[in-house]
Motif scaffolding. Sequence first.
Motif, PDB file in Angstrom:
ATOM      1  N   PHE A   9       0.849  -1.198   0.000  1.00  0.00           N
ATOM      2  CA  PHE A   9       0.000   0.000   0.000  1.00  0.00           C
ATOM      3  C   PHE A   9       0.887   1.252   0.000  1.00  0.00           C
ATOM      4  O   PHE A   9       1.087   1.889   1.038  1.00  0.00           O
ATOM      5  N   PRO A  10       1.439   1.631  -1.147  1.00  0.00           N
ATOM      6  CA  PRO A  10       2.385   2.762  -1.215  1.00  0.00           C
ATOM      7  C   PRO A  10       1.818   4.070  -0.681  1.00  0.00           C
ATOM      8  O   PRO A  10       2.572   4.909  -0.165  1.00  0.00           O
ATOM      9  N   ARG A  11       0.509   4.265  -0.798  1.00  0.00           N
ATOM     10  CA  ARG A  11      -0.056   5.540  -0.354  1.00  0.00           C
ATOM     11  C   ARG A  11       0.052   5.723   1.166  1.00  0.00           C
ATOM     12  O   ARG A  11      -0.078   6.839   1.680  1.00  0.00           O
ATOM     13  N   LEU A  12       0.295   4.646   1.901  1.00  0.00           N
ATOM     14  CA  LEU A  12       0.425   4.750   3.355  1.00  0.00           C
ATOM     15  C   LEU A  12       1.788   5.296   3.785  1.00  0.00           C
ATOM     16  O   LEU A  12       1.956   5.724   4.931  1.00  0.00           O
ATOM     17  N   VAL A  13       2.744   5.286   2.878  1.00  0.00           N
ATOM     18  CA  VAL A  13       4.094   5.761   3.230  1.00  0.00           C
ATOM     19  C   VAL A  13       4.035   7.214   3.694  1.00  0.00           C
ATOM     20  O   VAL A  13       4.604   7.582   4.735  1.00  0.00           O
ATOM     21  N   ASP A  14       3.360   8.056   2.931  1.00  0.00           N
ATOM     22  CA  ASP A  14       3.270   9.471   3.284  1.00  0.00           C
ATOM     23  C   ASP A  14       2.296   9.717   4.438  1.00  0.00           C
ATOM     24  O   ASP A  14       2.240  10.835   4.965  1.00  0.00           O
ATOM     25  N   LYS A  15       1.526   8.686   4.804  1.00  0.00           N
ATOM     26  CA  LYS A  15       0.543   8.825   5.878  1.00  0.00           C
ATOM     27  C   LYS A  15       1.016   8.178   7.179  1.00  0.00           C
ATOM     28  O   LYS A  15       0.258   8.117   8.147  1.00  0.00           O
ATOM     29  N   ARG A  16       2.250   7.725   7.210  1.00  0.00           N
ATOM     30  CA  ARG A  16       2.701   6.904   8.336  1.00  0.00           C
ATOM     31  C   ARG A  16       2.609   7.631   9.667  1.00  0.00           C
ATOM     32  O   ARG A  16       2.418   6.992  10.716  1.00  0.00           O
ATOM     33  N   SER A  17       2.702   8.949   9.673  1.00  0.00           N
ATOM     34  CA  SER A  17       2.619   9.717  10.917  1.00  0.00           C
ATOM     35  C   SER A  17       1.249  10.346  11.132  1.00  0.00           C
ATOM     36  O   SER A  17       1.039  11.087  12.095  1.00  0.00           O
ATOM     37  N   THR A  18       0.297  10.034  10.246  1.00  0.00           N
ATOM     38  CA  THR A  18      -1.055  10.582  10.359  1.00  0.00           C
ATOM     39  C   THR A  18      -1.870   9.772  11.348  1.00  0.00           C
ATOM     40  O   THR A  18      -1.806   8.543  11.359  1.00  0.00           O
ATOM     41  N   VAL A  19      -2.645  10.455  12.163  1.00  0.00           N
ATOM     42  CA  VAL A  19      -3.529   9.780  13.108  1.00  0.00           C
ATOM     43  C   VAL A  19      -4.605   9.038  12.315  1.00  0.00           C
ATOM     44  O   VAL A  19      -5.218   9.595  11.393  1.00  0.00           O
ATOM     45  N   ALA A  20      -4.831   7.778  12.662  1.00  0.00           N
ATOM     46  CA  ALA A  20      -5.707   6.913  11.868  1.00  0.00           C
ATOM     47  C   ALA A  20      -7.127   7.455  11.736  1.00  0.00           C
ATOM     48  O   ALA A  20      -7.786   7.248  10.717  1.00  0.00           O
ATOM     49  N   GLY A  21      -7.590   8.159  12.757  1.00  0.00           N
ATOM     50  CA  GLY A  21      -8.949   8.689  12.710  1.00  0.00           C
ATOM     51  C   GLY A  21      -9.168   9.731  11.637  1.00  0.00           C
ATOM     52  O   GLY A  21     -10.320  10.027  11.286  1.00  0.00           O
ATOM     53  N   VAL A  29     -11.518   2.681  -4.969  1.00  0.00           N
ATOM     54  CA  VAL A  29     -10.780   2.200  -3.801  1.00  0.00           C
ATOM     55  C   VAL A  29     -10.988   0.702  -3.629  1.00  0.00           C
ATOM     56  O   VAL A  29     -10.056  -0.033  -3.293  1.00  0.00           O
ATOM     57  N   VAL A  30     -12.212   0.241  -3.865  1.00  0.00           N
ATOM     58  CA  VAL A  30     -12.497  -1.191  -3.796  1.00  0.00           C
ATOM     59  C   VAL A  30     -11.613  -1.950  -4.776  1.00  0.00           C
ATOM     60  O   VAL A  30     -11.038  -2.995  -4.437  1.00  0.00           O
ATOM     61  N   ALA A  31     -11.473  -1.422  -5.988  1.00  0.00           N
ATOM     62  CA  ALA A  31     -10.619  -2.066  -6.987  1.00  0.00           C
ATOM     63  C   ALA A  31      -9.180  -2.149  -6.490  1.00  0.00           C
ATOM     64  O   ALA A  31      -8.506  -3.169  -6.674  1.00  0.00           O
ATOM     65  N   GLU A  32      -8.701  -1.105  -5.825  1.00  0.00           N
ATOM     66  CA  GLU A  32      -7.333  -1.088  -5.305  1.00  0.00           C
ATOM     67  C   GLU A  32      -7.159  -2.129  -4.198  1.00  0.00           C
ATOM     68  O   GLU A  32      -6.145  -2.840  -4.146  1.00  0.00           O
ATOM     69  N   ILE A  33      -8.153  -2.225  -3.321  1.00  0.00           N
ATOM     70  CA  ILE A  33      -8.096  -3.206  -2.235  1.00  0.00           C
ATOM     71  C   ILE A  33      -8.080  -4.627  -2.791  1.00  0.00           C
ATOM     72  O   ILE A  33      -7.276  -5.473  -2.374  1.00  0.00           O
ATOM     73  N   PHE A  34      -8.939  -4.897  -3.761  1.00  0.00           N
ATOM     74  CA  PHE A  34      -9.008  -6.248  -4.328  1.00  0.00           C
ATOM     75  C   PHE A  34      -7.750  -6.581  -5.132  1.00  0.00           C
ATOM     76  O   PHE A  34      -7.315  -7.732  -5.146  1.00  0.00           O
ATOM     77  N   ASP A  35      -7.162  -5.590  -5.777  1.00  0.00           N
ATOM     78  CA  ASP A  35      -5.877  -5.820  -6.456  1.00  0.00           C
ATOM     79  C   ASP A  35      -4.809  -6.222  -5.442  1.00  0.00           C
ATOM     80  O   ASP A  35      -3.978  -7.105  -5.712  1.00  0.00           O
ATOM     81  N   SER A  36      -4.835  -5.588  -4.288  1.00  0.00           N
ATOM     82  CA  SER A  36      -3.860  -5.909  -3.244  1.00  0.00           C
ATOM     83  C   SER A  36      -4.054  -7.320  -2.713  1.00  0.00           C
ATOM     84  O   SER A  36      -3.085  -8.032  -2.426  1.00  0.00           O
TER      85      SER A  36
END
Length: 279
Positions: A142-154, A190-197
Amino acid sequence: MDPDHSSLIPTAAVPPALAIRSLQVVYGGAIEAVRDVSLEVRAGQIVALLGSNGAGKSTVLKAVSGVLDAEDGEIDKGTIELFGRPIKQAGAPDIVRQGMVQVPEGRRLFATLTVEENLMAGAHTRSTAELAEARERVFRLFPRLVDKRSTVAGYLSGGEQQMVAIGRALMSRPRVLALDEPSLGLAPLVVAEIFDSVQKLRADEGVTILLVEQNASRALAICDYAYIMENGRVVLDGTGEQLRRNADVREFYLGLSSGSGRTHMKDVKHYKRRKRWLS
């Protein structure tokens, strides 16, 4: 299709990754939610468990994950085996240690923790080196999480939260990943991205997937085998392609009529009578 599910009998000496036989689950000692369900998931497969809301899909997932007691549920009959070992009486932590992890419906992240902290919570017993390796594995998926690693999940979007939820489960390096409604409430892209993963996990890393879904079209497009549940029991099973071609599945789950148009449930009269498996 074999109505007595004789196709469930193992044909090889190697046991399936997950085998459920004649499972019956009750809530509160009286309410039967699942009855006589049998299914199996072979190592390296994506197997889908489909059905409408309330069919019993999530209850099956909770039973195999050892979390029924949190909702006053219990297995009344049947057996569950993970890689040939019985786990019906095992607790959730033990099942995780044996190689199966569930991603629950609704994500259930720690909303006040960051993405990275949520990921670390999924593998707190591992060494520092193992944690770092598992975390990078999630970021590659999930490359998009790299830039979000310090973001609060909420503060993440629903799709990003689902990615973190799957990533947290992967931190423990499961051999079997059980996904409960991963597409729920997400936009189609987003669903398509999740299912691809999900497909990448199976293809690149050999992770076995049990996928509980209401989105039959998406699930049947990627699964090796699927079971359809109604009223707490399995009513139909087959390969993804077989079920996609099945006239009843096309009409009642994919919204496609036998002609060129689409069929909507509210327009179908004598619904149960026309469903041959309910006769």
